[in-house]
Design an enzyme around this catalytic site. Structure first.
Site, PDB file in Angstrom:
ATOM      1  CG  HIS A  38     -25.980 -11.296  30.714  1.00 28.36           C
ATOM      2  ND1 HIS A  38     -27.235 -11.037  31.225  1.00 28.36           N
ATOM      3  CD2 HIS A  38     -25.620 -10.175  30.052  1.00 28.36           C
ATOM      4  CE1 HIS A  38     -27.616  -9.828  30.879  1.00 28.36           C
ATOM      5  NE2 HIS A  38     -26.647  -9.284  30.159  1.00 28.36           N
ATOM      6  CD  GLU A 107     -26.365  -5.513  32.547  1.00 26.73           C
ATOM      7  OE1 GLU A 107     -25.749  -6.566  32.815  1.00 26.73           O
ATOM      8  OE2 GLU A 107     -26.293  -4.955  31.441  1.00 26.73           O
TER       9      GLU A 107
END
Length: 321
Positions: A38, A107
């Site tokens: 991330h 994402e």
């Protein structure tokens, strides 16, 4: 036999702690480990987002036997697939064959940072397919020149390759991604215990290949404290993939989950220290056909107590599944 794994969740711990945790997970007897990749945490309360690939390199040197895997890396926006191939090959060499490359369509939370916009879902799958083809060609030691609809590769070749190509996993959420994974992946990755995902993957060519799932848990001798922590840091997980893939930052996830109550989170995440509750939360993945389940202990400061408890009580109980 179902294999039980441990998640190095980069959103909730710093790099040195993550390495310490996976060393402890190896010592506790977990069968494998996975690592999120991330740029942002889901929520500000989680508080971290170190570079996963540096963590993996350190983890490869600090551990001896536990397998490592990205869960998952997006090879299309923030990273070019040619660079992902180089990173994965190097990590595999450092890990001496213990690394698997988990890939997904990404994402918005993490990919927006490079300013390229966020494509529609069908375009993201097209990009993922093209990226996997590039990575596979580089893993095969080929000199790659590629000019496709989404990526260009100019005269690329990997000079440091493991003896065997790094296994590639693809994350799925529906029929189209399962079809892609069945054709191109060595294993499938999912975050929900849905038998239809396993069935679709197998139908499209994935029969006999590993199926890896993931389950958040929140161990604490004080169940109320566990529920509060799970709500504080993991309420985002109740949003569902169609929502979670689109929101651009922690503020959006905070806003989208304000209506979620602690008791709502406790219904989907096992909390406390009752072993049977945790075992029953894992069981749907086994029933659905998953061969590996990676547990995520909620709370960066609560990993070592969880790992000690897991070694003594949880892992022995899960061996009976």
């Amino acid at each position: 036999m179902t294999h039980i794994g441990y998640t190095m969740m980069t959103e909730q711990a710093g790099p040195r702690d993550l390495v310490q945790h996976v060393v402890a997970a190896e010592r506790a007897g977990f069968d494998f480990s996975v690592t999120s990749d991330h740029y942002f945490p889901w929520l500000e309360e989680q508080g971290h987002a170190p570079y996963a690939w540096s963590v993996l390199g350190a983890a490869a040197q600090a551990t001896a036997t536990i397998p490592l895997m990205t869960y998952v890396t997006c090879p299309t926006t923030r990273y070019h697939p040619a660079v992902v191939a180089q990173k994965a090959a190097t990590t595999q060499l450092l890990a001496e064959g213990r690394f698997r490359l988990g890939l997904g369509s990404g994402e918005n939370l993490n990919e927006h940072v490079v300013g390229g916009g966020w494509p529609a879902a069908h375009v993201r799958l097209e990009m993922l397919e093209e990226a996997v083809e590039i990575i596979r060609a580089l893993f095969d030691g080929k000199n790659v020149n590629h000019h496709g609809p989404h990526f260009d590769v100019e005269n690329a070749r990997l000079f440091d390759l493991p003896d065997e190509p790094t296994p590639i996993g693809i994350a799925v959420s529906g029929e189209r991604s399962c079809a892609l994974a069945g054709r191109l992946a060595d294993l499938v990755i999912a975050t929900e215990p849905k038998a239809e995902l396993v069935d679709s993957f197998e139908r499209h060519g994935g029969s006999g290949k590993p199926k890896v799932g993931q389950l958040p848990v929140c161990y604490d001798p004080d169940k109320d404290a566990a529920v509060r922590r799970a709500h504080e840091q993991f309420r985002w997980s109740l949003g569902g993939w169609p929502v979670n893939s689109e929101l651009p930052g922690p503020t959006g996830f905070d806003t989208a989950t304000r209506h979620i109550r602690p008791e709502d989170v406790a219904e989907s995440i096992p909390c406390g220290d009752d072993v049977d509750t945790f075992v029953e939360a894992v069981r749907p993945y086994v029933t659905a056909g998953f061969t590996e389940i990676a547990l995520v202990q909620v709370g960066g400061d609560h990993q070592l107590p969880f790992l000690d408890w897991a070694e003594k009580k949880l892992l022995p109980a899960l061996k009976d599944l």
